[in-house]
Design a protein around this motif. Structure first.
Motif, PDB file in Angstrom:
ATOM      1  N   ASP A 392       1.763  15.588   1.425  1.00  0.00           N
ATOM      2  CA  ASP A 392       2.969  16.378   1.650  1.00  0.00           C
ATOM      3  C   ASP A 392       3.005  17.619   0.756  1.00  0.00           C
ATOM      4  O   ASP A 392       3.009  17.508  -0.463  1.00  0.00           O
ATOM      5  CB  ASP A 392       4.179  15.488   1.351  1.00  0.00           C
ATOM      6  CG  ASP A 392       5.480  16.161   1.721  1.00  0.00           C
ATOM      7  OD1 ASP A 392       5.441  17.205   2.391  1.00  0.00           O
ATOM      8  OD2 ASP A 392       6.532  15.630   1.340  1.00  0.00           O
ATOM      9  N   TYR A 393       3.025  18.802   1.367  1.00  0.00           N
ATOM     10  CA  TYR A 393       3.135  20.059   0.610  1.00  0.00           C
ATOM     11  C   TYR A 393       4.487  20.732   0.841  1.00  0.00           C
ATOM     12  O   TYR A 393       4.649  21.911   0.550  1.00  0.00           O
ATOM     13  CB  TYR A 393       2.024  21.023   1.011  1.00  0.00           C
ATOM     14  CG  TYR A 393       0.628  20.524   0.716  1.00  0.00           C
ATOM     15  CD1 TYR A 393       0.064  20.672  -0.548  1.00  0.00           C
ATOM     16  CD2 TYR A 393      -0.128  19.896   1.697  1.00  0.00           C
ATOM     17  CE1 TYR A 393      -1.209  20.205  -0.826  1.00  0.00           C
ATOM     18  CE2 TYR A 393      -1.405  19.423   1.432  1.00  0.00           C
ATOM     19  CZ  TYR A 393      -1.932  19.587   0.159  1.00  0.00           C
ATOM     20  OH  TYR A 393      -3.204  19.124  -0.115  1.00  0.00           O
ATOM     21  N   GLY A 394       5.433  20.039   1.437  1.00  0.00           N
ATOM     22  CA  GLY A 394       6.712  20.651   1.797  1.00  0.00           C
ATOM     23  C   GLY A 394       6.658  21.098   3.258  1.00  0.00           C
ATOM     24  O   GLY A 394       5.584  21.375   3.798  1.00  0.00           O
ATOM     25  N   ARG A 395       7.835  21.192   3.898  1.00  0.00           N
ATOM     26  CA  ARG A 395       7.927  21.429   5.341  1.00  0.00           C
ATOM     27  C   ARG A 395       7.101  22.624   5.828  1.00  0.00           C
ATOM     28  O   ARG A 395       6.302  22.523   6.740  1.00  0.00           O
ATOM     29  CB  ARG A 395       9.406  21.610   5.732  1.00  0.00           C
ATOM     30  CG  ARG A 395       9.648  21.822   7.221  1.00  0.00           C
ATOM     31  CD  ARG A 395      11.152  21.964   7.501  1.00  0.00           C
ATOM     32  NE  ARG A 395      11.417  22.268   8.891  1.00  0.00           N
ATOM     33  CZ  ARG A 395      11.636  21.363   9.828  1.00  0.00           C
ATOM     34  NH1 ARG A 395      11.601  20.085   9.531  1.00  0.00           N
ATOM     35  NH2 ARG A 395      11.866  21.730  11.080  1.00  0.00           N
ATOM     36  N   ALA A 397       4.668  24.458   4.379  1.00  0.00           N
ATOM     37  CA  ALA A 397       3.218  24.367   4.184  1.00  0.00           C
ATOM     38  C   ALA A 397       2.614  23.261   5.043  1.00  0.00           C
ATOM     39  O   ALA A 397       1.489  23.405   5.527  1.00  0.00           O
ATOM     40  CB  ALA A 397       2.901  24.145   2.704  1.00  0.00           C
ATOM     41  N   ARG A 399       3.549  22.489   8.023  1.00  0.00           N
ATOM     42  CA  ARG A 399       3.403  23.086   9.353  1.00  0.00           C
ATOM     43  C   ARG A 399       2.214  24.048   9.386  1.00  0.00           C
ATOM     44  O   ARG A 399       1.410  24.055  10.317  1.00  0.00           O
ATOM     45  CB  ARG A 399       4.695  23.822   9.743  1.00  0.00           C
ATOM     46  CG  ARG A 399       5.817  22.895  10.225  1.00  0.00           C
ATOM     47  CD  ARG A 399       7.222  23.534  10.192  1.00  0.00           C
ATOM     48  NE  ARG A 399       7.341  24.860  10.734  1.00  0.00           N
ATOM     49  CZ  ARG A 399       7.963  25.171  11.888  1.00  0.00           C
ATOM     50  NH1 ARG A 399       8.474  24.216  12.642  1.00  0.00           N
ATOM     51  NH2 ARG A 399       8.052  26.412  12.278  1.00  0.00           N
TER      52      ARG A 399
ATOM     53  N   ARG B 132       1.653  18.047  -6.698  1.00  0.00           N
ATOM     54  CA  ARG B 132       0.926  18.500  -5.509  1.00  0.00           C
ATOM     55  C   ARG B 132      -0.442  19.101  -5.810  1.00  0.00           C
ATOM     56  O   ARG B 132      -1.051  19.714  -4.943  1.00  0.00           O
ATOM     57  CB  ARG B 132       1.762  19.536  -4.767  1.00  0.00           C
ATOM     58  CG  ARG B 132       2.992  18.934  -4.119  1.00  0.00           C
ATOM     59  CD  ARG B 132       3.859  19.985  -3.485  1.00  0.00           C
ATOM     60  NE  ARG B 132       4.973  19.383  -2.766  1.00  0.00           N
ATOM     61  CZ  ARG B 132       6.020  20.053  -2.302  1.00  0.00           C
ATOM     62  NH1 ARG B 132       6.089  21.358  -2.489  1.00  0.00           N
ATOM     63  NH2 ARG B 132       6.970  19.442  -1.648  1.00  0.00           N
ATOM     64  N   PRO B 155       3.139  25.710  -2.858  1.00  0.00           N
ATOM     65  CA  PRO B 155       3.791  24.401  -2.884  1.00  0.00           C
ATOM     66  C   PRO B 155       3.749  23.748  -4.268  1.00  0.00           C
ATOM     67  O   PRO B 155       4.679  23.042  -4.646  1.00  0.00           O
ATOM     68  CB  PRO B 155       2.978  23.568  -1.881  1.00  0.00           C
ATOM     69  CG  PRO B 155       2.210  24.539  -1.068  1.00  0.00           C
ATOM     70  CD  PRO B 155       2.023  25.758  -1.908  1.00  0.00           C
ATOM     71  N   GLU B 156       2.663  24.005  -5.035  1.00  0.00           N
ATOM     72  CA  GLU B 156       2.567  23.428  -6.381  1.00  0.00           C
ATOM     73  C   GLU B 156       3.586  24.086  -7.308  1.00  0.00           C
ATOM     74  O   GLU B 156       4.313  23.419  -8.047  1.00  0.00           O
ATOM     75  CB  GLU B 156       1.151  23.605  -6.940  1.00  0.00           C
ATOM     76  CG  GLU B 156       0.092  22.931  -6.073  1.00  0.00           C
ATOM     77  CD  GLU B 156      -1.316  23.035  -6.660  1.00  0.00           C
ATOM     78  OE1 GLU B 156      -1.462  23.230  -7.875  1.00  0.00           O
ATOM     79  OE2 GLU B 156      -2.282  22.920  -5.872  1.00  0.00           O
ATOM     80  N   GLU B 158       6.353  25.588  -6.464  1.00  0.00           N
ATOM     81  CA  GLU B 158       7.718  25.208  -6.072  1.00  0.00           C
ATOM     82  C   GLU B 158       8.088  23.816  -6.592  1.00  0.00           C
ATOM     83  O   GLU B 158       9.204  23.609  -7.089  1.00  0.00           O
ATOM     84  CB  GLU B 158       7.855  25.239  -4.541  1.00  0.00           C
ATOM     85  CG  GLU B 158       7.814  26.653  -3.998  1.00  0.00           C
ATOM     86  CD  GLU B 158       7.619  26.722  -2.481  1.00  0.00           C
ATOM     87  OE1 GLU B 158       7.826  25.699  -1.801  1.00  0.00           O
ATOM     88  OE2 GLU B 158       7.258  27.813  -1.987  1.00  0.00           O
TER      89      GLU B 158
END
Lengths: 415, 415
Positions: A392-395, A397, A399, B132, B155-156, B158
């Motif tokens: 999981d890299y956040g929504r 990323a 996508r 992450r 992402p990291e 954030e």
């Protein structure tokens, strides 16, 4: 030769707007042969703006400024420029005529008063025509240095860079332009440190004026080789040497090259092979489609997509069987497979890609946590290939990564 | 309280990567109450990095740095931090354990050697856990100032901002946080200068600590009111006063508010009214779909889309009649209407939006120049509405503008 960029605007510091102007200008200057060595963003604050003008004008050959040139009270850049260069603001008749003409074209009866200010130009500056708006660019050349200020609205800035700024810099600094060339090799399926181990110590094979950078992203690590040289051919030769070494050592992981986006590469390969593709997207919601159609000329090979965000649409528009959805769930290998095969059959293409997953932040379950994403590639007359993603890299990323991996599946099949 | 941001990376100056970290960090700090007053980007150059550290550490209370923390030779930030603060690099056992654990989870047999460096922490700094990736964030608090360095991979970065940096700043500077509040009113159908004329002289209604900015975009001009105040309630009260004045003077053109994206507003309105929507896109190629599905919770109201990039697909998947395409062309009011009505019927929603046009740069004709874009909104049991766009802002902005205007048609219908 050194260029500096100053971007002005509270909205940039507040994070209401992403600073795409900086990357656009950096790319254009670099390609021309003037390296951008620094970019600074300050707010709509007269003292801060003047301090940046002072610092940049002292240290760089070319200073580019964007923002704060509009017709309203919060646009203070032009007055700061006039103060800094001790220049009077004079009415520039050709600009006034152009601004009036623009309002006429847009269907206004008369130009709003505030726009007279748009035609005021600091003494000694030339006005650079703005084909997409009312604020002209302003350019001063003095003691072999150049100062340029442009409106911050991206399409206006871009148009003036192309029509006014680059031609001027190219002519003026002809003999001082560097040949800066890059080659960026795109990899997939390997982490940054493992890739670096395979490549070995760069000092062993990089000559002077060259650098090698490892740039990680959700979709894969890029390796960028940069070369500064006196001639274009020297730069190209040096890059080719290093590229050969990288390909010898990590060729298995390299899928593409230099500036090519994965989507542009896919469009190119499809075009060469006279093949066509369609997509069936769920959690990526049109992202793959939007990437492919962002490539000029995509219409010859890309037919379209069914974005099936709801299960009902997966059934009705793609022909996914209800029992598949009930038994395996919408996020499953079986659903991904039927989505791709449905798109292939219904849109009549040679290939079809599908994506179905849980992008997050909600919707996960213990068996299928957020970021479980299934992908499939269907091909006319061949077996459908599937793949699953986790991590999981956040929504956003998640996508983007899913879209990149899907395009990568097709690219590998075509390569 | 003043924060400064330094983003490090040649790829930013070369324009290979857009600096989304800057807007993310600016937004998060501003919301917390620490205004970001300056952002600087420098390349992977030790001397330039050290010079920025020196300048920023002198002038700001909080300095945030991103980039150059990876495991490869080109990641030089950590060594620059150690030099700047004259701190030894010490092996941090908990970080080493976390990095090893991460490689195990990713399915590696052993951690690549280069990653031992990831666990080295400058003396006096705390390591902030990175969920992450492998590079931890590093934080120093000294003489009531804070210095933070984070990996540049978004992402990291954030994740560490949320889990490590913001909680620390909130606790440490509790008494010094400002209440900075914004309200941004979104307008459509009016130019910047005409809007400013309607609003009148802001000095007449802005109190101290307040600003009003006009921010133009392809999709419309935004008006942003900002207020710095001692208490949250004072800030909210001041904003409400100014908002009332703006609405009195330009209310007809205001369609939305504060941070709300148009797509989030559309999803909200549809949810409240228990209505559903589908899209049929040609030149926007999935952009509207991708905007709507970027809103968490969109799946309750958004069914999906048919991306019909080719005429064949307009016929087969949307039911556009061949004679319509032959007689009026793919870019026409009639085709847009049939696309929207086809999507409505086939996806079974209450509304359907369609877009068909020539985004450019090629494909224009004298009768239909580049940027001619037709839009339609079909509604169950009502007449289909259509609209046409002209004015060329370049391929990307033409597509964005069309997507925004289409969503605006639906928003007006729902409002």
């Amino acid at each position: 030769m050194r260029a500096e960029l100053i971007t002005i605007g509270d909205e940039l510091l507040l994070g209401q707007v992403v600073n795409t102007n900086a990357s656009y200008i950096g790319r254009e200057l670099g390609t021309l042969g003037i390296p951008l060595v620094r970019e600074t963003t300050v707010g709509d604050d007269r003292a801060a703006i003047l301090a940046e003008f002072r610092r940049a004008w002292k240290s760089a050959d070319v200073v580019i400024v964007t923002g704060g040139l509009g017709p309203t009270h919060d646009d203070i850049s032009k007055s700061a420029v006039a103060t800094f260069f001790r220049a009077k603001l004079l009415l520039h008749q050709p600009t006034l005529a152009a601004v009036k003409e623009r309002f006429k074209t847009l269907g206004y009866e008369k130009m709003p008063e505030a726009n007279i200010g748009q035609a005021m130009v600091p003494e000694g500056f030339r006005a650079l025509k703005n084909e997409r708006g009312t604020a002209p660019g302003l350019l001063l050349h003095k003691q072999d240095k150049t100062f340029v200020i442009l409106p911050g609205v991206p399409p206006e800035m871009e148009a003036i860079i192309q029509s006014g700024v680059l031609p001027f810099l190219k002519k003026t600094y002809k003999k001082r332009l560097l040949f800066i060339r890059h080659r960026t090799l795109l990899t997939t399926g390997i982490g940054e440190s493992t890739l670096a181990e395979k490549v070995g110590d760069p000092k062993q094979f990089l000559h002077e004026g060259m650098t090698l950078a490892f740039l990680p992203r959700a979709s894969g690590v890029r390796m960028r080789i940069t070369c500064h040289a006196k001639t274009a051919s020297a730069a190209t030769r040096e890059l080719a040497l290093v590229e050969r070494i990288l390909r010898e050592r990590a060729g298995n992981y390299i899928f593409g090259e230099e500036g090519e986006s994965l989507e542009a590469l896919v469009v190119k390969l499809l075009t060469e092979q006279h093949k066509t593709v369609a997509t069936a997207e769920s959690c990526t919601g049109g992202l793959i489609s939007s990437m492919l159609t962002g490539v000029p000329g995509a219409s010859a090979v890309y037919f379209g997509s069914i974005i099936a965000y709801q299960n009902k649409v997966k059934e009705s528009a793609l022909g996914v069987r209800r029992q598949t959805l009930e038994r395996f769930g919408a996020v499953s290998e079986e659903t991904a497979r039927e989505m791709a095969e449905g798109a292939l059959a219904r849109l009549g293409t040679d290939f079809a890609l599908s994506v179905t997953g849980i992008a997050g932040p909600n919707g996960g379950t213990p068996e299928k946590p957020v970021s479980t994403i299934w992908l499939a590639l269907a091909e006319r007359g061949a077996r459908t290939i599937t793949q699953v993603l986790h991590a999981d890299y956040g929504r956003t990323a998640n996508r983007e990564r899913a879209a990149a991996v899907a395009l990568g599946m097709l690219q590998k099949r075509l390569a």
